[in-house]
Design a protein around this motif. Structure first.
Motif, PDB file in Angstrom:
ATOM      1  N   UNK A  23       0.792  -1.223   0.000  1.00  0.00           N
ATOM      2  CA  UNK A  23       0.000   0.000   0.000  1.00  0.00           C
ATOM      3  C   UNK A  23       0.823   1.270   0.000  1.00  0.00           C
ATOM      4  N   UNK A  24       2.128   1.162  -0.274  1.00  0.00           N
ATOM      5  CA  UNK A  24       3.004   2.336  -0.246  1.00  0.00           C
ATOM      6  C   UNK A  24       3.140   2.936  -1.644  1.00  0.00           C
ATOM      7  N   UNK A  25       4.155   3.775  -1.832  1.00  0.00           N
ATOM      8  CA  UNK A  25       4.328   4.516  -3.078  1.00  0.00           C
ATOM      9  C   UNK A  25       4.296   3.601  -4.320  1.00  0.00           C
ATOM     10  N   UNK A  26       5.064   2.525  -4.264  1.00  0.00           N
ATOM     11  CA  UNK A  26       5.106   1.519  -5.338  1.00  0.00           C
ATOM     12  C   UNK A  26       5.552   0.234  -4.678  1.00  0.00           C
ATOM     13  N   UNK A  27       4.588  -0.607  -4.321  1.00  0.00           N
ATOM     14  CA  UNK A  27       4.918  -1.731  -3.433  1.00  0.00           C
ATOM     15  C   UNK A  27       5.354  -2.990  -4.162  1.00  0.00           C
ATOM     16  N   UNK A  38       3.931   5.464 -17.854  1.00  0.00           N
ATOM     17  CA  UNK A  38       3.782   4.552 -18.988  1.00  0.00           C
ATOM     18  C   UNK A  38       5.083   4.313 -19.743  1.00  0.00           C
ATOM     19  N   UNK A  39       6.075   5.173 -19.547  1.00  0.00           N
ATOM     20  CA  UNK A  39       7.337   5.029 -20.302  1.00  0.00           C
ATOM     21  C   UNK A  39       8.565   5.015 -19.403  1.00  0.00           C
ATOM     22  N   UNK A  40       8.393   5.085 -18.104  1.00  0.00           N
ATOM     23  CA  UNK A  40       9.541   5.093 -17.203  1.00  0.00           C
ATOM     24  C   UNK A  40      10.226   3.728 -17.192  1.00  0.00           C
ATOM     25  N   UNK A  41      11.459   3.718 -16.724  1.00  0.00           N
ATOM     26  CA  UNK A  41      12.185   2.448 -16.637  1.00  0.00           C
ATOM     27  C   UNK A  41      11.632   1.577 -15.515  1.00  0.00           C
ATOM     28  N   UNK A  42      11.092   2.238 -14.475  1.00  0.00           N
ATOM     29  CA  UNK A  42      10.623   1.509 -13.300  1.00  0.00           C
ATOM     30  C   UNK A  42       9.182   1.875 -12.975  1.00  0.00           C
ATOM     31  N   UNK A  43       8.462   0.926 -12.404  1.00  0.00           N
ATOM     32  CA  UNK A  43       7.142   1.151 -11.802  1.00  0.00           C
ATOM     33  C   UNK A  43       6.175   1.869 -12.727  1.00  0.00           C
ATOM     34  N   UNK A  44       5.873   1.205 -13.842  1.00  0.00           N
ATOM     35  CA  UNK A  44       4.827   1.702 -14.723  1.00  0.00           C
ATOM     36  C   UNK A  44       3.462   1.216 -14.230  1.00  0.00           C
ATOM     37  N   UNK A  45       2.403   1.685 -14.914  1.00  0.00           N
ATOM     38  CA  UNK A  45       1.060   1.272 -14.487  1.00  0.00           C
ATOM     39  C   UNK A  45       0.603   0.002 -15.204  1.00  0.00           C
ATOM     40  N   UNK A  46       1.558  -0.720 -15.761  1.00  0.00           N
ATOM     41  CA  UNK A  46       1.278  -2.038 -16.324  1.00  0.00           C
ATOM     42  C   UNK A  46       2.497  -2.919 -16.062  1.00  0.00           C
ATOM     43  N   UNK A 103      10.815  -4.041  -9.500  1.00  0.00           N
ATOM     44  CA  UNK A 103      11.587  -4.444  -8.319  1.00  0.00           C
ATOM     45  C   UNK A 103      12.449  -3.321  -7.774  1.00  0.00           C
ATOM     46  N   UNK A 104      12.548  -2.219  -8.496  1.00  0.00           N
ATOM     47  CA  UNK A 104      13.413  -1.107  -8.108  1.00  0.00           C
ATOM     48  C   UNK A 104      12.945  -0.491  -6.791  1.00  0.00           C
ATOM     49  N   UNK A 138      21.857   1.377 -13.565  1.00  0.00           N
ATOM     50  CA  UNK A 138      20.954   1.116 -12.454  1.00  0.00           C
ATOM     51  C   UNK A 138      21.503   1.799 -11.204  1.00  0.00           C
ATOM     52  N   UNK A 139      20.617   2.054 -10.249  1.00  0.00           N
ATOM     53  CA  UNK A 139      21.033   2.778  -9.042  1.00  0.00           C
ATOM     54  C   UNK A 139      22.170   2.071  -8.315  1.00  0.00           C
ATOM     55  N   UNK A 140      22.088   0.709  -8.270  1.00  0.00           N
ATOM     56  CA  UNK A 140      23.093  -0.014  -7.500  1.00  0.00           C
ATOM     57  C   UNK A 140      24.450  -0.067  -8.188  1.00  0.00           C
ATOM     58  N   UNK A 141      24.568   0.519  -9.391  1.00  0.00           N
ATOM     59  CA  UNK A 141      25.890   0.634  -9.999  1.00  0.00           C
ATOM     60  C   UNK A 141      26.786   1.546  -9.169  1.00  0.00           C
TER      61      UNK A 141
END
Length: 603
Positions: free
Chosen positions: A163-167, A181-189, A195-196, A234-237
């Motif tokens: 139930x958080x920002x993007x769970x 709809x076009x982001x690398x992470x957490x789209x609405x599909x 997993x980011x 990626x962020x973890x780079x």
């Protein structure tokens, strides 16, 4: 209220109901407490069309984070300053972002991406509804009219976990998902990655005050979003689980994570140089549009020196070198008038993960080396596959980039040129054969006849650029594939040999063409059937003290890394001396009286 104020007006309308606040409507209202009214463009206002309003408390206009009981709200347009490092809203800071509806109640909103909107919307009520209150936190709407996906249900009942920002579940109803709809992470599909940092507090890194862009400088998106000059990391780079720290456990000011790519070693510290270091320029970047900003001309040297820069698995070629060779010591940069962007196009793709991007078969020389167009033409025709012996005098576009600065008439012309603009009484190139070359041996000995092809006045630049039989290997695969071009013999980035002649650095194996200027040294006693050996030497010889030059490498790309000689009579050697008469000289030589050359006009 001025409706043209867009997001700022909408924000003030919302906050008017939620906080006891002094409202100053730009140019149209007076504060309820009688504090100073600030009209748009007048003293005390931000005075910038992208920053249309400023709310201030009794102390007048202010900037930065304040409790709303002190009433400070700033709408910052594109290009409007920045706060101190480490504070909320700063491009280089790492402090977590409080909700504007939590206890701190601080607001410092800025148009971070310069589009004139706040996170693609016109105001707070795109995401928030203030009456009647719903079940979501922070007055987030239960449904949002998205730009491209219609109305979407929103669940925001926790700051982390379900139930958080993007769970990370497959419902895609988080407040940070429903519009994407076009982001690398957490789209609405199901597209992209879900997993980011799923289930974490997104605003720890993506500040509400900065349109949810990450807490990072202008350079951050070059590293994460990809661009002709950047990567899509990626962020973890770079970061560990705590976004404010890097993989080495240190904060931005002391991390060594940048070192692998930007290389603090070498002639230019690519990380902390006060002018062109990557860390130094993190917030503001080094480019203005697609061009390097003034004062940032050495930016390329941070990676392309003798440091240890490795990007996407590829070591940066040591173009800058050191004090013995390289662009600024023996290459075009030594003049102080030429920098990398005189030839290279910074808008072209730079990082492709391929150590040698150019291949003759692909015919991609311009793209591989990021070269500029020249008056709408290709800068260099490499590989050059057509042949016209009169080509140099017919002004082909084969060498357009070089002739932006170098005078083609001086290089190719002279008394042996056809009538026309290339014809001149005297030569203005030192790469030539003279029919008569007298040495200072007290005997007026003429060595012109000993040159190859011998006692034949000619402009050797024009000869070599005319075409066959001068073949060379343009892509370093061991097979000759091109007729003559300027870069067949010259390494424009510098060489340990004079005249930027290839020495195997960057292009091909050492020793390259093993080039040296030579002068007469002495007559030796008779030896081996030679009654009067005339000894030439290259020791301490410069162009102006020379009577010619010699190329001592053997013929063939397998030997010299460059070309097939058509007139190599001797054998490869590194000896500084040779006998010019009686024995076949070492491979290729030419003799002439040196002339003063015209200076190129840098364009």
């Amino acid at each position: 209220m001025l409706c043209e104020l867009g997001a700022a007006c909408a924000l003030s309308r919302c906050l008017g109901c939620w906080v006891a606040l002094v409202l100053v409507y730009t140019g149209c209202a007076q504060s309820a407490t009688g504090s100073q009214t600030h009209e748009r463009g007048k003293a005390g206002d931000l005075g910038h069309p992208a920053a249309p309003y400023h709310l201030g408390g009794s102390g007048g206009p202010s900037r930065g984070r304040q409790d709303l009981r002190g009433a400070a709200i700033v709408w910052e347009g594109a290009g409007q300053g920045s706060s101190s490092p480490g504070t909320v809203g700063d491009e280089g800071g790492s402090e977590s972002e409080p909700s504007i509806f939590d206890g701190d109640m601080a607001i410092d909103l800025r148009d971070a991406d310069g589009d004139g909107l706040y996170h693609f919307g016109s105001g707070c009520d795109v995401c928030h509804v203030f009456y009647p209150p719903g079940s979501n936190l922070s007055a987030v709407r239960g449904s949002i009219a998205t730009p491209y996906s219609g109305s979407r249900q929103v669940l925001f009942t926790a700051r982390s976990g379900p139930g958080s920002f993007a769970d990370g579940d497959d419902v895609y109803d988080g407040i940070c998902e429903v519009c994407h709809t076009t982001t690398a992470y957490h789209r609405n599909d199901a597209g992209g990655s879900h997993t980011h940092n799923a289930g974490t507090t997104c605003t720890t890194c993506h500040a509400h005050t900065r349109e949810f862009l990450p807490f990072a400088g202008r350079s951050h998106r070059v590293h994460t979003r990809g661009s002709p000059r950047g990567l899509a990391l990626a962020c973890d780079a770079c970061h560990n689980a705590e976004a404010s720290l890097f993989n080495d456990g240190n904060p931005f000011s002391t991390t060594t994570v940048c070192d692998a790519c930007h290389s603090p070693g070498g002639a230019v510290d690519g990380v902390d140089d006060p002018l062109v270091g990557a860390r130094t320029n993190w917030n503001d970047g080094v480019y203005q549009g697609d061009a390097l900003a003034s004062g940032k001309e050495l930016w390329c040297a941070g990676c392309h020196d003798l440091g240890t820069s490795v990007v996407d698995g590829v070591a940066a070629p040591a173009v800058v070198g050191d004090s013995t060779f390289g662009f600024y010591s023996t290459g075009h940069g030594r003049s102080g008038l030429v920098d990398c962007t005189h030839c290279h196009d910074t808008a072209r793709e730079h990082i492709d993960g391929v150590a040698r991007s150019y291949s003759a078969a692909a015919d991609n020389y311009q793209d591989a080396f990021r070269l500029l167009d020249v008056a709408g033409m290709r800068p260099l025709y490499v590989p050059r596959t057509d042949w016209d012996r009169d080509g140099p005098y017919e002004d082909p576009p084969y060498y357009a980039l070089c002739f932006r600065c170098h005078d083609k008439y001086s290089l190719l012309g002279g008394p042996t040129a056809p009538a026309g603009p290339y014809y001149a009484i005297d030569f203005e190139t030192n790469f030539r054969n003279d029919a008569v070359v007298l040495i200072d041996d007290g005997l007026s000995t003429d060595i012109g006849a000993y040159s190859i092809p011998g006692a034949n006045t000619r402009n050797a630049h024009a000869t070599h650029l005319a075409g066959p039989p001068h073949f060379y290997d343009s892509d370093g695969d061991g097979t000759v594939d091109s007729y003559g071009t300027c870069v067949a013999c010259h390494n424009v980035h510098g060489s340990t040999y004079p005249a930027m002649i290839r020495d195997g650095q960057l292009l091909g194996p050492a020793p390259g063409l093993s080039f040296a200027y030579v002068r007469y040294d002495r007559h030796d006693p008779p030896q081996g059937g030679c009654p009067d050996p005339i000894v030439m030497t290259s020791v301490g010889v410069t162009r102006d003290t020379s009577v010619g030059a010699v190329v001592r490498a053997g013929s063939g790309p397998d030997t010299n890394g460059t070309c097939n000689y058509c007139h190599c009579g001797g054998s490869a050697t590194g000896d500084p001396e040779y006998i010019i008469n009686c024995y076949t000289p070492d491979c290729v030589d030419y003799y002439r009286v040196p002339v003063v050359l015209p200076q190129p006009q840098v364009n």
